[in-house]
Design a protein around this motif. Structure first.
Motif, PDB file in Angstrom:
ATOM      1  N   ARG A  37       0.830  -1.249  -0.033  1.00  0.00           N
ATOM      2  CA  ARG A  37      -0.052  -0.003   0.058  1.00  0.00           C
ATOM      3  C   ARG A  37       0.835   1.243   0.017  1.00  0.00           C
ATOM      4  NH1 ARG A  37      -3.385  -3.045   3.424  1.00  0.00           N
ATOM      5  NH2 ARG A  37      -5.315  -4.041   1.936  1.00  0.00           N
ATOM      6  N   LEU A  38       1.445   1.303  -1.218  1.00  0.00           N
ATOM      7  CA  LEU A  38       2.468   2.654  -1.320  1.00  0.00           C
ATOM      8  C   LEU A  38       1.414   3.561  -2.710  1.00  0.00           C
ATOM      9  CD1 LEU A  38       5.809   1.516  -0.868  1.00  0.00           C
ATOM     10  CD2 LEU A  38       4.623   3.062   0.754  1.00  0.00           C
ATOM     11  N   PRO A  39       1.351   4.711  -2.406  1.00  0.00           N
ATOM     12  CA  PRO A  39       0.591   5.525  -3.357  1.00  0.00           C
ATOM     13  C   PRO A  39       1.548   5.690  -4.896  1.00  0.00           C
ATOM     14  CG  PRO A  39       1.295   6.918  -1.687  1.00  0.00           C
ATOM     15  CD  PRO A  39       1.712   5.687  -1.103  1.00  0.00           C
ATOM     16  N   ALA A  40       0.732   5.640  -6.012  1.00  0.00           N
ATOM     17  CA  ALA A  40       1.679   5.992  -7.157  1.00  0.00           C
ATOM     18  C   ALA A  40       2.091   7.430  -7.369  1.00  0.00           C
ATOM     19  CB  ALA A  40       0.684   5.337  -8.306  1.00  0.00           C
ATOM     20  N   VAL A  41       0.973   8.432  -6.607  1.00  0.00           N
ATOM     21  CA  VAL A  41       1.091   9.927  -6.852  1.00  0.00           C
ATOM     22  C   VAL A  41       1.193  10.487  -5.410  1.00  0.00           C
ATOM     23  CG1 VAL A  41       0.058   9.650  -9.148  1.00  0.00           C
ATOM     24  CG2 VAL A  41      -1.448  10.231  -7.116  1.00  0.00           C
ATOM     25  N   PRO A  42       1.820  11.685  -5.364  1.00  0.00           N
ATOM     26  CA  PRO A  42       1.488  12.330  -3.920  1.00  0.00           C
ATOM     27  C   PRO A  42       0.128  12.816  -3.719  1.00  0.00           C
ATOM     28  CG  PRO A  42       2.704  13.466  -5.268  1.00  0.00           C
ATOM     29  CD  PRO A  42       2.539  12.360  -6.328  1.00  0.00           C
ATOM     30  N   SER A  43      -0.230  13.125  -2.599  1.00  0.00           N
ATOM     31  CA  SER A  43      -1.445  13.812  -2.310  1.00  0.00           C
ATOM     32  C   SER A  43      -1.757  14.732  -1.238  1.00  0.00           C
ATOM     33  CB  SER A  43      -2.505  12.474  -1.969  1.00  0.00           C
ATOM     34  OG  SER A  43      -2.125  11.811  -0.935  1.00  0.00           O
ATOM     35  N   LEU A  44      -2.686  15.726  -1.227  1.00  0.00           N
ATOM     36  CA  LEU A  44      -2.906  16.635  -0.452  1.00  0.00           C
ATOM     37  C   LEU A  44      -4.224  16.854   0.195  1.00  0.00           C
ATOM     38  CD1 LEU A  44      -0.260  19.747  -0.251  1.00  0.00           C
ATOM     39  CD2 LEU A  44      -2.708  19.801   0.947  1.00  0.00           C
ATOM     40  N   SER A  45      -4.400  16.729   1.552  1.00  0.00           N
ATOM     41  CA  SER A  45      -5.786  16.915   1.822  1.00  0.00           C
ATOM     42  C   SER A  45      -6.135  17.695   2.973  1.00  0.00           C
ATOM     43  CB  SER A  45      -6.130  15.372   2.549  1.00  0.00           C
ATOM     44  OG  SER A  45      -5.464  14.991   3.404  1.00  0.00           O
ATOM     45  N   VAL A  46      -7.253  18.209   3.484  1.00  0.00           N
ATOM     46  CA  VAL A  46      -7.767  18.739   4.570  1.00  0.00           C
ATOM     47  C   VAL A  46      -8.669  17.914   5.257  1.00  0.00           C
ATOM     48  CG1 VAL A  46      -9.683  19.988   3.158  1.00  0.00           C
ATOM     49  CG2 VAL A  46      -8.499  20.990   5.252  1.00  0.00           C
ATOM     50  N   THR A  47      -8.183  18.040   6.604  1.00  0.00           N
ATOM     51  CA  THR A  47      -8.818  17.174   7.710  1.00  0.00           C
ATOM     52  C   THR A  47     -10.226  17.886   7.884  1.00  0.00           C
ATOM     53  OG1 THR A  47      -6.856  15.926   8.384  1.00  0.00           O
ATOM     54  CG2 THR A  47      -8.761  15.831   9.865  1.00  0.00           C
ATOM     55  N   LEU A  48     -11.539  17.355   7.919  1.00  0.00           N
ATOM     56  CA  LEU A  48     -12.590  18.139   8.370  1.00  0.00           C
ATOM     57  C   LEU A  48     -13.157  17.911   9.469  1.00  0.00           C
ATOM     58  CD1 LEU A  48     -14.459  17.249   5.206  1.00  0.00           C
ATOM     59  CD2 LEU A  48     -13.149  19.148   5.605  1.00  0.00           C
ATOM     60  N   ALA A  49     -13.515  19.030  10.340  1.00  0.00           N
ATOM     61  CA  ALA A  49     -14.450  18.846  11.543  1.00  0.00           C
ATOM     62  C   ALA A  49     -15.741  18.728  11.221  1.00  0.00           C
ATOM     63  CB  ALA A  49     -14.090  20.127  12.363  1.00  0.00           C
ATOM     64  N   GLY A  50     -16.709  18.234  11.910  1.00  0.00           N
ATOM     65  CA  GLY A  50     -18.114  18.369  11.521  1.00  0.00           C
ATOM     66  C   GLY A  50     -18.504  16.816  11.101  1.00  0.00           C
ATOM     67  N   MET A  51     -17.678  15.942  10.908  1.00  0.00           N
ATOM     68  CA  MET A  51     -18.174  14.720  10.617  1.00  0.00           C
ATOM     69  C   MET A  51     -16.853  13.699  11.424  1.00  0.00           C
ATOM     70  SD  MET A  51     -18.701  14.589   6.604  1.00  0.00           S
ATOM     71  CE  MET A  51     -17.760  15.749   6.011  1.00  0.00           C
ATOM     72  N   LEU A  86       1.056  13.467   1.891  1.00  0.00           N
ATOM     73  CA  LEU A  86       1.362  12.271   1.751  1.00  0.00           C
ATOM     74  C   LEU A  86       2.298  12.062   0.608  1.00  0.00           C
ATOM     75  CD1 LEU A  86       1.352   9.413   3.162  1.00  0.00           C
ATOM     76  CD2 LEU A  86      -0.363   8.855   1.833  1.00  0.00           C
ATOM     77  N   GLY A  87       3.690  12.017   0.760  1.00  0.00           N
ATOM     78  CA  GLY A  87       4.561  11.688  -0.462  1.00  0.00           C
ATOM     79  C   GLY A  87       4.544  10.412  -0.714  1.00  0.00           C
ATOM     80  N   LEU A  88       5.744   9.858  -1.455  1.00  0.00           N
ATOM     81  CA  LEU A  88       5.868   8.776  -2.039  1.00  0.00           C
ATOM     82  C   LEU A  88       6.958   7.952  -1.716  1.00  0.00           C
ATOM     83  CD1 LEU A  88       5.787   9.870  -6.039  1.00  0.00           C
ATOM     84  CD2 LEU A  88       3.925   8.832  -4.435  1.00  0.00           C
ATOM     85  N   GLN A  89       7.981   8.731  -0.874  1.00  0.00           N
ATOM     86  CA  GLN A  89       9.222   7.621  -0.675  1.00  0.00           C
ATOM     87  C   GLN A  89       9.379   7.330   0.970  1.00  0.00           C
ATOM     88  OE1 GLN A  89      11.393   6.288  -2.273  1.00  0.00           O
ATOM     89  NE2 GLN A  89      10.602   7.668  -4.094  1.00  0.00           N
ATOM     90  N   PRO A  90       9.185   6.037   1.208  1.00  0.00           N
ATOM     91  CA  PRO A  90       9.326   5.625   2.576  1.00  0.00           C
ATOM     92  C   PRO A  90      10.809   6.083   3.137  1.00  0.00           C
ATOM     93  CG  PRO A  90       8.728   3.798   0.957  1.00  0.00           C
ATOM     94  CD  PRO A  90       8.871   5.067   0.051  1.00  0.00           C
TER      95      PRO A  90
END
Ligand code: PMV
Length: 329
Positions: free
Chosen positions: A25-39, A151-155
């Motif tokens: 479970r290593l991603p093929a591309v980097p990702s960037l998210s926002v953690t949400l309050a409210g749920m 979340l980057g790519l390189q462990p």
């Protein structure tokens, strides 16, 4: 040997879709998210010698099969780290639709990682919790942290953990979730990714383009540019869906209401409202806006035919442990 944790879903502004070939479970591309309050997801884990197997109760229902198997996979990692052999009882509740493209697996495995490590007597360690969650569901690695998270790519030393980019209040951002269907989606993201990787002629182009989109999203966050962030996020989501739609058989998570909601977002924007759309592996449309435009966007989205309800969310905190109840062992 009991602990309760709360975690929130996150939405990716720069999406990840696809795994590295040959990697668990290593991603093929980097990702960037926002953690949400409210749920939120609330999960209690109790290790007990009285149990003869691991047990999972999800929203009050006893689960087996694939859902239980993923929980057991995470518990096995914790047992190995803590030197434990007892089984655990896991009780988890979501206050939003499960497995429907509202990123419930992200908050679920983040809450489980935090609760399971604490129940096993391990000290809190955010990178270790993030790496643990990522081993079961990649996107859940990001929900360990609050605010904007990459979340980057390189462990590093065989660990790949997410890391925070900015605090929740770094940008005046609000998210209106237009829920267009209650209930679970037909194709899980795990299965959808495998199909896309195996059969979409656009998959390689997506893997090449995604890091540049990620950099655009990241730069817009750092410079607090909501318009640039919205435009790059919408592009990331639509490029990801275009890649999925080109899979064979096609992977179409959208419903008619999804398309109507997208059109409403474009119309709102044309009339001067701050509104940009993002969509995960499900039919719901999440609209990025600001505090000034939030109520207007909620009214616009709520009026789209086929939109069942809207949820107002905002950037929030990472996963946390519930304080122990008084008198509890
Ligand atoms: O890690 P999973 O199986 O929850 O996949 C999530 C993928 C998307 O939500 C579509 C994108 C993302 O980066 O969260």
């Amino acid at each position: 040997m009991k602990a309760t944790a709360i975690a929130h879903p996150n939405i990716a502004l720069a999406k990840y879709w696809g795994k590295r070939p040959g990697s668990a479970r290593l991603p093929a591309v980097p990702s960037l998210s926002v953690t949400l309050a409210g749920m939120q997801t609330k999960t209690t884990v109790e290790f007990s010698r009285a149990l003869s197997s691991d047990e999972l109760l999800l929203d009050g229902e006893r689960k087996s099969g694939r859902e239980l198997a993923r929980v057991v996979e995470l518990l096995d990692c914790v047992r190995a780290e803590a030197g434990l052999s007892s089984f655990a009882r896991v009780e988890s509740t979501n206050d939003f639709p499960t497995a429907s493209g509202l990123a419930s697996s992200a908050s679920a495995f983040a809450a489980l990682a935090v609760a399971a490590r604490a129940a096993a007597g391990l000290k809190r360690d955010l990178p270790l919790e993030s790496d643990l969650a990522r081993r079961i569901s990649i996107s859940s690695a990001r929900s360990i942290f609050g605010g904007y998270v990459e979340l980057g790519l390189q462990p590093v030393a065989s660990r790949l953990a997410a890391s925070p980019v900015a605090e929740p209040d770094h940008i005046d951002l609000r998210v209106i979730v237009a829920v267009v269907r209650e209930g679970a989606k037909d194709v899980s993201s795990t299965e959808g990714m495998l199909r896309t990787m195996a059969s979409s002629p656009f998959y390689d182009a997506w893997v090449q383009a995604a890091p540049r989109i990620f950099e655009r999203v990241r730069a817009a966050i750092v410079s607090r540019d909501v318009a640039a962030l919205g435009a790059a996020s919408e592009h990331s989501a639509l490029a990801m869906h275009a890649t999925m739609v080109a899979a064979d058989p096609a992977l179409v998570y959208w419903t008619g209401a999804t398309v109507d909601a997208l059109a409403a977002v474009r119309d709102a924007r044309a009339s001067g409202v701050v509104a940009y759309a993002t969509i995960d592996a499900g039919p719901h449309v999440k609209v990025l806006t600001t505090s000034t435009h939030e109520s207007r966007v909620a009214a616009i989205m709520g009026a789209v035919p086929g939109v069942k309800r809207v949820i107002a969310a905002r950037p929030g905190e990472g996963a946390r442990l519930e304080p122990r109840e008084r008198g509890a062992p």
